[in-house]
Design an enzyme around this catalytic site. Sequence first.
Site, PDB file in Angstrom:
ATOM      1  N   PRO A   2      71.468  16.232  14.926  1.00 42.74           N
ATOM      2  CA  PRO A   2      70.091  15.622  14.379  1.00 42.74           C
ATOM      3  C   PRO A   2      70.437  15.365  13.198  1.00 42.74           C
ATOM      4  O   PRO A   2      70.506  16.145  11.960  1.00 42.74           O
ATOM      5  CB  PRO A   2      69.015  16.598  14.713  1.00 42.74           C
ATOM      6  CG  PRO A   2      69.817  17.731  15.270  1.00 42.74           C
ATOM      7  CD  PRO A   2      71.247  17.377  15.494  1.00 42.74           C
ATOM      8  N   GLU A   3      69.881  14.151  12.774  1.00 44.64           N
ATOM      9  CA  GLU A   3      69.666  13.615  11.398  1.00 44.64           C
ATOM     10  C   GLU A   3      68.399  13.115  11.102  1.00 44.64           C
ATOM     11  O   GLU A   3      67.506  13.405  11.947  1.00 44.64           O
ATOM     12  CB  GLU A   3      70.754  12.293  10.959  1.00 44.64           C
ATOM     13  CG  GLU A   3      72.153  12.860  11.149  1.00 44.64           C
ATOM     14  CD  GLU A   3      73.291  11.654  10.816  1.00 44.64           C
ATOM     15  OE1 GLU A   3      72.749  10.716  10.135  1.00 44.64           O
ATOM     16  OE2 GLU A   3      74.201  11.789  11.473  1.00 44.64           O
ATOM     17  N   LYS A  60      66.392  16.450   6.642  1.00 49.18           N
ATOM     18  CA  LYS A  60      66.683  17.256   8.185  1.00 49.18           C
ATOM     19  C   LYS A  60      65.740  18.241   8.263  1.00 49.18           C
ATOM     20  O   LYS A  60      66.146  18.935   9.430  1.00 49.18           O
ATOM     21  CB  LYS A  60      68.185  17.348   8.429  1.00 49.18           C
ATOM     22  CG  LYS A  60      69.067  16.226   8.212  1.00 49.18           C
ATOM     23  CD  LYS A  60      70.501  16.725   8.046  1.00 49.18           C
ATOM     24  CE  LYS A  60      71.533  15.330   7.792  1.00 49.18           C
ATOM     25  NZ  LYS A  60      72.840  15.727   7.619  1.00 49.18           N
ATOM     26  N   HIS A  97      67.511  31.094  21.198  1.00 42.10           N
ATOM     27  CA  HIS A  97      67.389  32.249  20.165  1.00 42.10           C
ATOM     28  C   HIS A  97      66.057  32.750  19.757  1.00 42.10           C
ATOM     29  O   HIS A  97      65.928  33.818  19.304  1.00 42.10           O
ATOM     30  CB  HIS A  97      68.434  31.964  19.101  1.00 42.10           C
ATOM     31  CG  HIS A  97      69.769  31.574  19.404  1.00 42.10           C
ATOM     32  ND1 HIS A  97      70.353  30.557  18.618  1.00 42.10           N
ATOM     33  CD2 HIS A  97      70.572  32.092  20.462  1.00 42.10           C
ATOM     34  CE1 HIS A  97      71.558  30.487  19.145  1.00 42.10           C
ATOM     35  NE2 HIS A  97      71.548  31.311  20.150  1.00 42.10           N
ATOM     36  N   ARG A 290      85.969  14.451   8.069  1.00 42.65           N
ATOM     37  CA  ARG A 290      84.937  13.578   9.240  1.00 42.65           C
ATOM     38  C   ARG A 290      85.388  12.219   9.515  1.00 42.65           C
ATOM     39  O   ARG A 290      85.995  11.635   8.502  1.00 42.65           O
ATOM     40  CB  ARG A 290      83.395  14.005   9.221  1.00 42.65           C
ATOM     41  CG  ARG A 290      82.951  13.775   7.723  1.00 42.65           C
ATOM     42  CD  ARG A 290      81.528  14.081   7.651  1.00 42.65           C
ATOM     43  NE  ARG A 290      81.395  15.592   7.813  1.00 42.65           N
ATOM     44  CZ  ARG A 290      80.809  16.397   6.899  1.00 42.65           C
ATOM     45  NH1 ARG A 290      80.721  15.920   5.641  1.00 42.65           N
ATOM     46  NH2 ARG A 290      80.889  17.514   7.258  1.00 42.65           N
TER      47      ARG A 290
END
Length: 300
Positions: A2-3, A60, A97, A290
Amino acid sequence: MPELPEVETLRQDLAKEVVGRKVKVVAVANGRSVRRHPSAKHFRALLEGRTIKSVGRLGKYLLLSLDNTATLVVHLGMSGQLLRVKSAKEAKPKHTHVVITFTQGGELRYVDPRTFGEMFVSPGRPENEKPASSTSVNGAGPASTVPIRQAVPELAHLGFDPVEDVMSWERFALMLRARRAGIKALLMDQQFAAGIGNLYSDEILFQAGLRYDRQSDGLSATEARRLYRAMVETLAEAIKHRGSSLADEQYRDLFGEVGDYQGQHQVYDREGQPCRRCRNSIVRVKTGGRSTFYCEHCQV
DNA sequence: CAAAATTCCTGACTGC
DNA sequence: TGCAGTCAGGAATTTT
């Protein structure tokens, strides 16, 4: 992972789904997700009994303002999900969680296989002096008149939010000049601009017609303007499409639905496929650990 | 086994 | 020489 567009999509839905709800019980199944707190109990105590007043976002990070000075901060890392379910009876996915149960019924679940993400409650400080800063980030409704960076000191290091913090392209050009860094690295630097990661930096740079390794202080005025526009427009467009869900990724919205923007990708994850503009093959290179995808013909 | 990518951290390198 | 900023690489993590 997610950005900004994915987190903003979540923010919009959370604003509709959880604002006004009161936290009844918090269950923590994996303490790693609340690691900033001395214990899971500590985290729970700060949350239980509180009502969510508004939902904001900075880069974010999601920011759920509570009915005291505190803020529940959520960062999804690269595999985190926030899911709203109507009933506790719904099967819990693996790696659930944290579960927040509301007095009005329903739950908000935090699921995160890789546990790079986290949640924490920033207590805020007793409201005394008034805010001096001019830049406010969204979600700053009546509940939080204090700018986010002041209300949540843990996020004070973040740079401007490309969607919320509007500026002139001239000012942006000045900020580029003030640094001497590869343009992609700079876009992804959260202290420069908050919210852009690997996927959207590649899409933005394609839109701008710029190579990832151009130096930030070496852009012409025209190029800087193009980059600013590409950044704002690409992110806005991705938000309209409710973000990107890649084949191997896990991004889901509040309701467990996938995003829609992956079909619009020009370069990301398109190695070897024809550029949608010039038909040349999209190239992939490794930089800084990356992947970077770009078109050698369209990006100069 | 490698690859994916986030934030944080550290060590190396660079320009002034 | 020193300093600040940049950048690469590693850790933590699980699934494919």
